[in-house]
Design an enzyme around this catalytic site. Structure first.
Site, PDB file in Angstrom:
ATOM      1  N   ASN A   1     -10.095  -0.046   0.922  1.00  0.00           N
ATOM      2  CA  ASN A   1      -8.645  -0.015   0.748  1.00  0.00           C
ATOM      3  C   ASN A   1      -8.292  -0.518  -0.650  1.00  0.00           C
ATOM      4  O   ASN A   1      -8.395  -1.710  -0.939  1.00  0.00           O
ATOM      5  CB  ASN A   1      -7.995  -0.898   1.816  1.00  0.00           C
ATOM      6  CG  ASN A   1      -6.482  -0.894   1.759  1.00  0.00           C
ATOM      7  OD1 ASN A   1      -5.879  -0.404   0.809  1.00  0.00           O
ATOM      8  ND2 ASN A   1      -5.852  -1.461   2.767  1.00  0.00           N
TER       9      ASN A   1
ATOM     10  N   CYS B   1       0.810  -1.219   0.000  1.00  0.00           N
ATOM     11  CA  CYS B   1       0.000   0.000   0.000  1.00  0.00           C
ATOM     12  C   CYS B   1       0.845   1.273   0.000  1.00  0.00           C
ATOM     13  O   CYS B   1       0.324   2.367  -0.239  1.00  0.00           O
ATOM     14  CB  CYS B   1      -0.941   0.001   1.205  1.00  0.00           C
ATOM     15  SG  CYS B   1      -2.062  -1.413   1.250  1.00  0.00           S
TER      16      CYS B   1
ATOM     17  N   HIS C   1      -2.862   7.000   3.269  1.00  0.00           N
ATOM     18  CA  HIS C   1      -3.347   5.742   2.698  1.00  0.00           C
ATOM     19  C   HIS C   1      -4.677   5.409   3.350  1.00  0.00           C
ATOM     20  O   HIS C   1      -4.811   5.432   4.570  1.00  0.00           O
ATOM     21  CB  HIS C   1      -2.333   4.638   2.936  1.00  0.00           C
ATOM     22  CG  HIS C   1      -2.863   3.269   2.690  1.00  0.00           C
ATOM     23  ND1 HIS C   1      -3.485   2.917   1.509  1.00  0.00           N
ATOM     24  CD2 HIS C   1      -2.893   2.151   3.485  1.00  0.00           C
ATOM     25  CE1 HIS C   1      -3.862   1.655   1.575  1.00  0.00           C
ATOM     26  NE2 HIS C   1      -3.520   1.168   2.756  1.00  0.00           N
TER      27      HIS C   1
END
Length: 311
Positions: A266, A114, A236
């Site tokens: 996500n 990520c 993030h």
């Protein structure tokens, strides 16, 4: 500490699959509920790509969404953990063909979980700074639905699909980048041999809150600015609770953090460029704004970029 950077973001784009999957859709698969998912993560819905749509397809759509001429792009980096092919060729090379960019000299994938987009921006800076490229397309693209175990309620509700991208060129907008890794946490978040995500949720949560707080503090200190000087922190988008915990530790109003995790979940390396795309569409970004991009991910990796918005 990474050397001072020398690029500007000159365009931003994004793509989201049409299929919207709401929390209640998981109730028939695993023991969960809309109330549980929302209260524990802040996620309300996410997008899933069709079976036939590849990561490169979403990346191509994101690139085409930008109102810019791509004919002089000479480098492409695709940050992804869900490439079209396992091993090779890179998704970036596939993207070159799909966009018809025969002039591209450098194309490769970058795998940092990520944190991929934050890493990729620094790699692009280095390539532009040394003269290898003049105009680069930096993409974060993920088909996370392809690596989900829909019998694991701890992970299957957390992720979504999508792609975001930016054009970077020589400039002075990217002021500072900090990158890091704690390899001892590699087994806390990974894709197993069955091509399913495995996660130690508690370990990742603790790591994320600690490193997000640390990176924000270090970026501001080393750049000689205060949190009051920051227009937006773009984190993030993994979990709303992580972001709120980091804000509390820093003593910063959570409103300074841009959040869209409730809509997209996500999307791994795509979360930050998708957030920038949304922010531009919503009129939240103004020339001269100071932004902090902060991420954490598998590896365990972490990092952040301090940049001045020049568009």
């Amino acid at each position: 500490m990474i050397r001072q950077a020398s690029i500007d973001i000159t365009a931003v784009g994004g793509y989201l699959p049409l299929k919207v999957v709401v929390n209640d859709d998981f109730a028939s698969m695993v023991a969960t509920s809309n109330e549980w998912i929302t209260s524990h993560t802040g996620i309300r819905e996410r997008r899933f790509a069709s079976v036939s749509m590849l990561t490169s397809d979403m990346a191509a759509e994101a690139a085409r969404s930008m109102s810019v001429d791509l004919s002089d792009v000479d480098g492409i980096i695709v940050a992804t953990a869900t490439p079209d092919y396992q091993g090779f060729p890179s998704t970036a090379c596939v993207l070159v063909e799909k966009l018809g960019l025969s002039q591209v000299k450098i194309a490769f994938d970058l795998v940092a979980g990520c944190t991929g987009f934050v890493y990729a921006l620094e790699q692009a800076r280095a390539l532009v700074h040394c003269g290898s490229c003049r105009k680069m397309l930096v993409v974060g693209a993920e088909k996370m639905s392809s690596v989900l175990d829909f019998s694991d309620r701890n992970t299957c509700v957390l992720f979504g699909d999508g792609a975001g991208c930016v054009i970077v060129e020589e400039g002075d907008g990217l002021k500072r980048t900090l990158l890091g890794v704690e390899g001892k946490g590699a087994d806390s978040l990974y894709i197993n041999q069955s091509r399913h995500i495995v996660m130690n949720g508690r370990a990742v949560y603790n790591f994320a809150v600690t490193k997000m707080t640390e990176i924000i503090a270090r970026l501001t200190q080393e750049e000689g600015i205060s949190l009051a000087d920051i227009s937006w922190i773009v984190p993030h988008q993994a979990n709303e609770r992580i972001i709120k915990a980091a804000a509390e530790r820093l003593g910063v109003d959570v409103e300074k953090f841009y959040l869209n995790v409730s809509r997209y979940a996500n999307t791994s390396a795509a979360t930050i460029p998708l957030a920038l795309w949304d922010m531009e569409k919503e009129g939240k970004l103004k020339q001269g704004d100071i932004l902090l991009l902060v991420a954490f991910g598998a590896g365990l990796t972490y990092g952040g970029n301090c940049l001045v918005w020049k568009k």
